[in-house]
Design an enzyme around this catalytic site. Structure first.
Site, PDB file in Angstrom:
ATOM      1  N   HIS A  52       1.461  -5.153   4.953  1.00 25.70           N
ATOM      2  CA  HIS A  52       2.674  -4.359   4.712  1.00 25.70           C
ATOM      3  C   HIS A  52       3.704  -4.658   5.793  1.00 25.70           C
ATOM      4  O   HIS A  52       3.416  -5.358   6.744  1.00 25.70           O
ATOM      5  CB  HIS A  52       2.358  -2.860   4.592  1.00 25.70           C
ATOM      6  N   ASP A 139      -3.063  -0.366   6.925  1.00 26.25           N
ATOM      7  CA  ASP A 139      -2.978   1.055   7.284  1.00 26.25           C
ATOM      8  C   ASP A 139      -3.252   1.959   6.083  1.00 26.25           C
ATOM      9  O   ASP A 139      -2.709   3.066   5.984  1.00 26.25           O
ATOM     10  CB  ASP A 139      -1.583   1.380   7.852  1.00 26.25           C
TER      11      ASP A 139
HETATM   12 FE    FE Z   1       0.157   0.056  11.669  1.00 26.74          FE
HETATM   13 ZN    ZN Z   2       1.886   0.763   9.034  1.00 28.55          ZN
END
Ligand code: FE
Ligand code: ZN
Length: 266
Positions: A52, A139
């Site tokens: 990401h 994450d």
């Molecule tokens: Fe992170």
């Molecule tokens: Zn992140």
């Protein structure tokens, strides 16, 4: 194949997988630890996998691409440093002789992806555990926890975690942060009666006291201890209801309550 978490910043891990000659790195938020490791180990960087767009995951991409010529792969719908090969759920990536499946896991960010391989090639004499399935999830899933919802809804994150939780029990889960102990303190507040959770917390405290990473986590263990993978269990649903009155029969409401509770937990 060797799997190595390179510590970076306060609590990030930049995951490296290598065969003694060639390497891949996941989410290099900082180029320097990767550069040093490659030099020290005499490795050539073949590929950079990005989950990401956050700076602590992409900050070193441009420098490493320029210095090594590594191919960069990343989520199609996120602002990853160009040029990169855009990926989304259902795609496959071939690197270092391995095949990674791409899984869409929106929630932490809108276009977050994860990389899963069912089999890592092994050298003779390597422990059998080093050859099993492997997940790079950025994450999205942490040991004992999950990422904050910066760009997605609770329903999206729950669906993303459901997709990850459905992978094989022996999957090694390579999360991007060492948040385990604080996650487990919260998990204990949600499920004080979970004996597997207590045992895992004690284990991880010892590991951290010895200065070692608690990761990779094992997916089957996460299913036993991670409240964000357990929102459909009566004990977790009832704890959510006691927290903010969430309907214990509503999966998404329970998940949202647990996530909000974690945000406020000290
Ligand atoms: Fe992170
Ligand atoms: Zn992140």
């Amino acid at each position: 194949m060797k799997l190595i978490p390179l510590p970076a910043f306060q609590d990030n891990y930049l995951w490296v997988l290598h065969d003694g000659r060639r390497a891949l790195v996941v989410d290099p938020g900082d180029a320097q630890p990767v550069r040093e490791f490659l030099a020290r180990s005499g490795l050539q960087l073949d590929a950079i996998l990005v989950t990401h767009h956050h700076a602590d995951h992409v900050g070193g991409v441009d420098a490493l691409r320029q210095e090594t010529g590594a191919a960069v792969f990343g989520p199609a719908h996120e602002p990853v440093p160009r040029p990169f090969s855009p990926l989304s759920g259902g795609d496959t990536v071939h690197v270092l002789g391995m095949r990674f499946q791409v899984i869409d896991v929106p929630g932490h960010t809108a276009g977050h992806i994860a990389y899963f391989t069912a089999q890592v090639p092994q050298d003779a004499g390597e422990p059998a555990a080093d050859g099993g399935p492997l997940l790079f999830c950025g994450d999205t899933l942490f040991s004992g926890g999950c990422g904050r919802l910066f760009e997605g809804t609770p329903a999206q994150m729950l669906a993303s975690l459901d997709a990850l939780a459905a992978l094989p029990a022996d999957t090694r889960v390579c999360c991007a942060h060492e948040y385990t102990l604080s996650n487990l303190r919260f998990a204990r507040a949600v499920e004080p009666g979970n004996q597997a959770l207590l045992a895992y917390q004690q284990h991880c405290e010892q590991v951290r006291a010895g200065g070692q990473p608690t990761l990779p986590a094992i997916l089957g263990e996460e299913r036993r201890i991670n409240p964000f993978l357990r929102t459909r269990l009566p004990a977790v649903a009832q704890a959510a209801q006691a927290y903010n009155g969430a309907d214990a029969g509503d999966d998404v409401a329970v998940f949202a309550a647990i996530r909000q509770w974690k945000n406020e937990f000290r």
